[in-house]
Design a protein around this motif. Structure first.
Motif, mmCIF file in Angstrom:
data_model
loop_
_atom_site.group_PDB
_atom_site.id
_atom_site.type_symbol
_atom_site.label_atom_id
_atom_site.label_comp_id
_atom_site.label_asym_id
_atom_site.label_seq_id
_atom_site.Cartn_x
_atom_site.Cartn_y
_atom_site.Cartn_z
ATOM 1 N N ARG A 110 31.831 40.158 28.760
ATOM 2 C CA ARG A 110 33.033 40.819 28.260
ATOM 3 C C ARG A 110 34.040 41.057 29.385
ATOM 4 N N LEU A 111 33.554 41.454 30.553
ATOM 5 C CA LEU A 111 34.434 41.706 31.691
ATOM 6 C C LEU A 111 35.085 40.415 32.192
ATOM 7 N N VAL A 112 34.281 39.357 32.273
ATOM 8 C CA VAL A 112 34.802 38.070 32.746
ATOM 9 C C VAL A 112 35.849 37.526 31.781
ATOM 10 N N LEU A 113 35.581 37.592 30.489
ATOM 11 C CA LEU A 113 36.548 37.112 29.500
ATOM 12 C C LEU A 113 37.824 37.947 29.531
ATOM 13 N N HIS A 114 37.672 39.253 29.817
ATOM 14 C CA HIS A 114 38.841 40.121 29.959
ATOM 15 C C HIS A 114 39.719 39.644 31.112
ATOM 16 N N LEU A 115 39.085 39.309 32.237
ATOM 17 C CA LEU A 115 39.850 38.827 33.389
ATOM 18 C C LEU A 115 40.521 37.487 33.102
ATOM 19 N N LEU A 116 39.844 36.646 32.336
ATOM 20 C CA LEU A 116 40.426 35.341 31.995
ATOM 21 C C LEU A 116 41.690 35.478 31.159
ATOM 22 N N ASN A 117 41.791 36.579 30.424
ATOM 23 C CA ASN A 117 42.971 36.802 29.589
ATOM 24 C C ASN A 117 44.125 37.446 30.358
ATOM 25 N N LYS A 118 43.882 37.804 31.614
ATOM 26 C CA LYS A 118 44.920 38.411 32.433
ATOM 27 C C LYS A 118 45.718 37.342 33.168
ATOM 28 N N GLU A 119 46.906 37.716 33.633
ATOM 29 C CA GLU A 119 47.715 36.803 34.435
ATOM 30 C C GLU A 119 46.994 36.512 35.754
ATOM 31 N N GLN A 120 47.213 35.323 36.304
ATOM 32 C CA GLN A 120 46.529 34.922 37.535
ATOM 33 C C GLN A 120 46.820 35.899 38.664
ATOM 34 N N GLU A 121 48.042 36.412 38.727
ATOM 35 C CA GLU A 121 48.416 37.345 39.785
ATOM 36 C C GLU A 121 47.579 38.629 39.717
ATOM 37 N N GLU A 122 47.329 39.116 38.502
ATOM 38 C CA GLU A 122 46.519 40.320 38.333
ATOM 39 C C GLU A 122 45.083 40.090 38.786
ATOM 40 N N VAL A 123 44.542 38.914 38.423
ATOM 41 C CA VAL A 123 43.156 38.600 38.804
ATOM 42 C C VAL A 123 43.047 38.438 40.317
ATOM 43 N N GLU A 124 44.049 37.814 40.941
ATOM 44 C CA GLU A 124 44.041 37.660 42.391
ATOM 45 C C GLU A 124 44.119 39.026 43.075
#
Length: 205
Positions: A28-42
């Motif tokens: 669930r956490l990983v899929l949440h990050l995948l739905n975020k903008e690349q800048e947010e994940v970085e």
């Protein structure tokens, strides 16, 4: 659990290594990050990397800090002659949240636990003794969890410090036996700090 991507599987595997995180929560956490903008994940990833690379431990109290000496140890409004001894940084945060304590801390980095192979030499006990021996101290508060390991550590610390002829106190047992300090509510923990008792008295009881 079947994954459609090796990258997804690897990411879930890393998240599931965190305490209290199972595979479903990790997914669930990983899929949440995948739905975020690349800048947010970085930004998220860089914060973790910087934490690991740049974090320091205070040279005086061993608390986690951004600097060689933490803000509590350098704070002008703290009473440097009262030392509250705790297990780890989570307990410093718990005591600070009570707003009932204005001294400084000493973080042991764990508790004595022979079953887990943790002895006195594995903790920051010698530096506490050295601190008490070389700086003005008018009280040492032993604020450790009410567990078997906590009580073992309390007794050992008392034996190491009792010859310095300073008050050695322990927090009142508003904390149930077996309870860890970080999970105590702020009011109960605050009252336990304020109504602390001499450690010798707690032994007699």
């Amino acid at each position: 659990m079947n994954f459609s991507s090796k990258l997804l599987e690897d990411a879930v595997g890393e998240f599931s290594k965190l305490p209290g995180v199972g595979q479903k929560t990790a997914l669930r956490l990983v899929l949440h990050l995948l739905n975020k903008e690349q800048e947010e994940v970085e930004h998220f990833g860089n914060a973790i990397i910087r934490l690991r690379k740049e974090i320091k431990h205070c040279n005086i109290c061993h608390n986690i800090s951004d600097h060689n000496v933490c803000e509590i140890c350098t704070g002008n409004k703290r009473d440097k002659e009262i030392i509250c001894v705790v297990e780890d940084t989570r307990d410093v945060m718990a005591v600070e949240n009570t707003s009932q304590y204005f001294g400084v801390y000493h973080v042991l980095g764990g508790l004595i636990s022979p079953m887990d192979g943790i002895g006195p030499s594995d903790l920051f006990i010698d530096s506490l003794v050295q601190r008490v021996a070389t700086t003005p101290v008018k009280e040492v508060i032993l604020a450790l969890s009410a567990t078997m390991e906590g009580d073992t550590t309390l007794f050992y610390l008392y034996k190491r410090l009792k010859d310095f002829q300073i008050p050695i106190t322990t927090i009142a047992r508003g904390i149930a036996f077996g309870g860890e300090l970080e999970y105590a509510d702020e009011i109960t923990l605050g009252r336990s700090i304020v109504t602390r008792v001499p450690y010798e008295t707690s032994i007699i009881r």
